[in-house]
Motif scaffolding. Sequence first.
Motif, PDB file in Angstrom:
ATOM      1  N   LEU A  67       0.863  -1.179   0.000  1.00  0.00           N
ATOM      2  CA  LEU A  67       0.000   0.000   0.000  1.00  0.00           C
ATOM      3  C   LEU A  67       0.900   1.229   0.000  1.00  0.00           C
ATOM      4  O   LEU A  67       1.880   1.288   0.742  1.00  0.00           O
ATOM      5  CB  LEU A  67      -0.896   0.008   1.245  1.00  0.00           C
ATOM      6  N   VAL A  68       0.564   2.199  -0.847  1.00  0.00           N
ATOM      7  CA  VAL A  68       1.338   3.434  -0.877  1.00  0.00           C
ATOM      8  C   VAL A  68       0.423   4.617  -0.576  1.00  0.00           C
ATOM      9  O   VAL A  68      -0.745   4.644  -0.984  1.00  0.00           O
ATOM     10  CB  VAL A  68       2.041   3.634  -2.245  1.00  0.00           C
ATOM     11  N   LYS A  69       0.952   5.558   0.161  1.00  0.00           N
ATOM     12  CA  LYS A  69       0.260   6.810   0.466  1.00  0.00           C
ATOM     13  C   LYS A  69       1.113   7.940  -0.089  1.00  0.00           C
ATOM     14  O   LYS A  69       2.307   8.011   0.195  1.00  0.00           O
ATOM     15  CB  LYS A  69       0.083   6.967   1.979  1.00  0.00           C
ATOM     16  N   ALA A  70       0.512   8.835  -0.890  1.00  0.00           N
ATOM     17  CA  ALA A  70       1.285   9.907  -1.515  1.00  0.00           C
ATOM     18  C   ALA A  70       0.432  11.161  -1.649  1.00  0.00           C
ATOM     19  O   ALA A  70      -0.798  11.096  -1.729  1.00  0.00           O
ATOM     20  CB  ALA A  70       1.782   9.471  -2.893  1.00  0.00           C
ATOM     21  N   ASP A  71       1.103  12.288  -1.701  1.00  0.00           N
ATOM     22  CA  ASP A  71       0.393  13.568  -1.784  1.00  0.00           C
ATOM     23  C   ASP A  71      -0.219  13.813  -3.159  1.00  0.00           C
ATOM     24  O   ASP A  71      -1.199  14.547  -3.283  1.00  0.00           O
ATOM     25  CB  ASP A  71       1.341  14.719  -1.441  1.00  0.00           C
ATOM     26  N   THR A  72       0.377  13.197  -4.190  1.00  0.00           N
ATOM     27  CA  THR A  72      -0.122  13.405  -5.547  1.00  0.00           C
ATOM     28  C   THR A  72      -0.383  12.064  -6.223  1.00  0.00           C
ATOM     29  O   THR A  72       0.183  11.033  -5.853  1.00  0.00           O
ATOM     30  CB  THR A  72       0.882  14.192  -6.402  1.00  0.00           C
ATOM     31  N   ILE A  73      -1.233  12.097  -7.256  1.00  0.00           N
ATOM     32  CA  ILE A  73      -1.505  10.891  -8.036  1.00  0.00           C
ATOM     33  C   ILE A  73      -0.245  10.433  -8.749  1.00  0.00           C
ATOM     34  O   ILE A  73       0.043   9.223  -8.829  1.00  0.00           O
ATOM     35  CB  ILE A  73      -2.650  11.149  -9.038  1.00  0.00           C
TER      36      ILE A  73
END
Length: 577
Positions: A446-452
């Motif tokens: 799972l990745v969490k990021a500020d941008t697509i």
Amino acid sequence: MVVMGNLSMGENFKEGTYLGSANGYKGEIKVEVKLSKDKIEDIKVISNTDTPIISDAPVNIIPKKVLQTQGLGVDVVAGATGTSRGVIAAINNAIKFSGYKTDLRRVKETKEKFTDKVVEHKDDVVVIGAGGAGLIAAIEAKLNGANVTVIEKMAFPGGNTLISGAEYAAPENWVQKKEGLKDSKDQFFNDTMKGGDNESNPNLVRVLADNALDGAVWLKDYVNVVFEDRQMFFGGHSVKRSLVPNGASGVEVIGKLMAKAKELGIPVYLEMNAVELITEGNRVVGVKALTPTETHNFMGKNGVIIASGGFGSNIEMRKKHDPRMDEKILSTNTTGITGDGIVMGEKVGAATTDMEFIQTYPVCDPENGALLYTGDVRLAGSAILVNKEGKRFVEELDRRDVISFAITKQTGGVGYLFWDQAQLDKTEVAVHHKGEYEALLRRGILVKADTIDEAAKHFGIDAKELKTTVEKYNEYAKNGKDLEFNKRGGLVAFTEGPYYILKNTPAIHHTMGGLVIDSKGRVLDKNGNPIEGLFAAGEVTGDIHGKNRLGSNAITDITVFGKISGENAAKNLQKVN
């Protein structure tokens, strides 16, 4: 005094109490180890964030084995490998902190030898399997006046119910009424028949539909299962009707069932492996079971209830009935789900049905096959499934088999579930399944990021196409209609980041086939006649879900038919008509 850190090396232990930690299946495990000069004196697990009940077994068993053998070369607890290894590693780290240099993992535990001892037990009803169906059947049998014993081959109770979300499909339930949703038993019946491609026995599905709500109320009011004030919308259902237990976890259900069994004085024997049904003439009168050292004969004058689950973890049995379901396909099931009850039933003449119908769950861990509850954000209706190319390829609330098959046709045989922070907050999956959520982030699944762009880069997904897909979906949400896949449920537009992407793949989840039963829970032979003294409930049975089980129908199934089989087994000497 508790000591931490590296101390001077030596052949003997340095006396003291040391802390050690290691990662378990979902989170950190911490232990406290007390050493004398030449002995491991005591081990305490002081912190454990793995799944309750499953992890309780290794937490209790592993330290005892280490103290007994004075070494770390002990076997893991079957079905709880991750926690077992975490406990062993934490103990090892604590001993390392003492300065001890010898590798204690080389010391192997000694096995007790099997003896000729036979232990006899006499009851009215014997239940094989301490999962949801077995415990419910045992409780209902007890409430109908029978003395009951439950035997379970694993070191912990719960079966697949324990590791499920344990959502319960019930038409006309109390949350539906609060939300003003219209539903009916007939609508549930029709959804279940349609969801199984009309391959189910309509008489059994009718029993399921007519008794679903009563079963949910029984769990809530008698067993004291706490249900949250919300529902979930599972694929294949025509309306939102799936009740959610506290924490969206089978731990709530199994924990309360075990507490009720204890309150009623129902013994549950763990690590007791049923291997053979005992018969007298044409009647089943008991069960032969084995421990590592003894044979046990559990006699039930009224009868035996088989509630041992399906065969999702038995690769050879899977391949026999569907060659596609080979060792390359992972499984969400616990290791104990190997079809034992089906085999035992067949040996006394029981008929089976639908054995070729094996269901996969679409959103599972690509490394170990575990069902990913963090992915339940999909069931809220707003998350989308995309492929490596950044495009949607299936309706996200379609049937499990449809979604699974669609994923297998994508690049790499995987899908990527995309959602935003608003949906994470709304569904609270990071709260309900905190350990899993954090472990997935740590492992990079799972990745969490500020941008697509940043999120897509992590998995090598086409970011430009993904952004186009998101824009399309937002337009569909604005207009209230999904023009690509006609997605059911409410469409909610994506907003600001952070954004999340979860890599997933299908894994074997449920085997629809099993022993043939009638509406009284009696096991039938190949001529359609009841086998006297033999009952069954849960995934070990067939003909209820047809080709495909709808999500959340399993807990309804085990409750409805667990209660029916328990009641009728208890009354069996008076004859079931």
